[in-house]
Design an enzyme around this catalytic site. Sequence first.
Site, mmCIF file in Angstrom:
data_model
loop_
_atom_site.group_PDB
_atom_site.id
_atom_site.type_symbol
_atom_site.label_atom_id
_atom_site.label_comp_id
_atom_site.label_asym_id
_atom_site.label_seq_id
_atom_site.Cartn_x
_atom_site.Cartn_y
_atom_site.Cartn_z
ATOM 1 N N CYS A 99 98.576 -23.430 40.201
ATOM 2 C CA CYS A 99 98.161 -24.164 38.894
ATOM 3 C C CYS A 99 98.144 -25.730 39.407
ATOM 4 C CB CYS A 99 99.007 -23.730 37.783
ATOM 5 S SG CYS A 99 98.748 -21.824 37.540
ATOM 6 N N CYS A 122 94.049 -21.932 36.892
ATOM 7 C CA CYS A 122 94.984 -22.221 35.800
ATOM 8 C C CYS A 122 95.538 -23.760 35.744
ATOM 9 C CB CYS A 122 96.380 -21.433 35.945
ATOM 10 S SG CYS A 122 96.772 -21.063 37.848
#
Length: 256
Positions: free
Chosen positions: A81, A162
């Site tokens: 992420c 993400c």
Amino acid sequence: LGVLAVLLLIVILAVVLGLTLREDSNDLKPTFLNRCQQFQVKNCQHAWEVFQQAYVDKDPCNVSMEAYDPFIEATSFTPSCNRMMFWSKTKDVVHEFTEKKECFQTLEDTVLGSVLDGLTWCGKKGSSETFTTGCPRWTDCINNPVRSFWNRASAAFANVACGNITAMLNGSIATPFDSSSIFASIEVGNLKSDKVNNLNVVLVTQKNVVSNCTNQSFENLKSKLAEGIKFNCKEVPETQIQECGSDPEKACGSCW
Ligand code: APR
């Protein structure tokens, strides 16, 4: 006679070795396995077999994206992420940068993209072999093994994206967000609003600036983004990206 036998043996060995080496250089499997082993993958041989099943013994213009589903599953990776880097028409500059700076990761820096980057392959109906020549080119037919693979892998990469994600697009062309690109046609639509907060576009400019962040194509991009994903754009000179990549002192967050 003994000397002759030894000479003969040497010649035979040389020929066999030569053939093996030559086969290796245009064979997909050793390249795939070598690259796979650079990553912490438990079973690269298994990954190869699952990969092959997508296209062997098939018409090379009739391989769907879905045919690669088992391979995608076999190489499942955990997303990093806030580090994921997308790109379009900036292949060289983006990879030169991500190779030097660990802070961003493109699909081609993951095992899934790395094992096949820059390669061509296909199968043939009635054969269990993998071919690397005589395969359809990118636009010869839509459902070719290479194109379907990149479509499928890109969808997988975008699906798990993400946090804050980045995309390096090209400011030296009139349409940096080109609807026929993989980034526009596959990746943007697969970003999930419950996982992705921001899409930060880095618009790479050269001396001759053709497009800036007010480019019309970014309206199209925004309309394709799932609701809730925020859009940012920044124009950054290519030289600045190159210099930042080469400077080990420079923190990633301050590159642009
Ligand atoms: N002929 C041959 N190869 C092509 C063609 C084509 N007409 N179009 C695309 N490709 C392949 C090439 O390997 C090329 O380097 O796709 C690559 C990227 O093409 P771009 O048009 O520059 O970018 P895009 O289609 O948006 O794909 C890049 O997809 O690979 C993923 O995650 C990655 O975000 C990235 C995006």
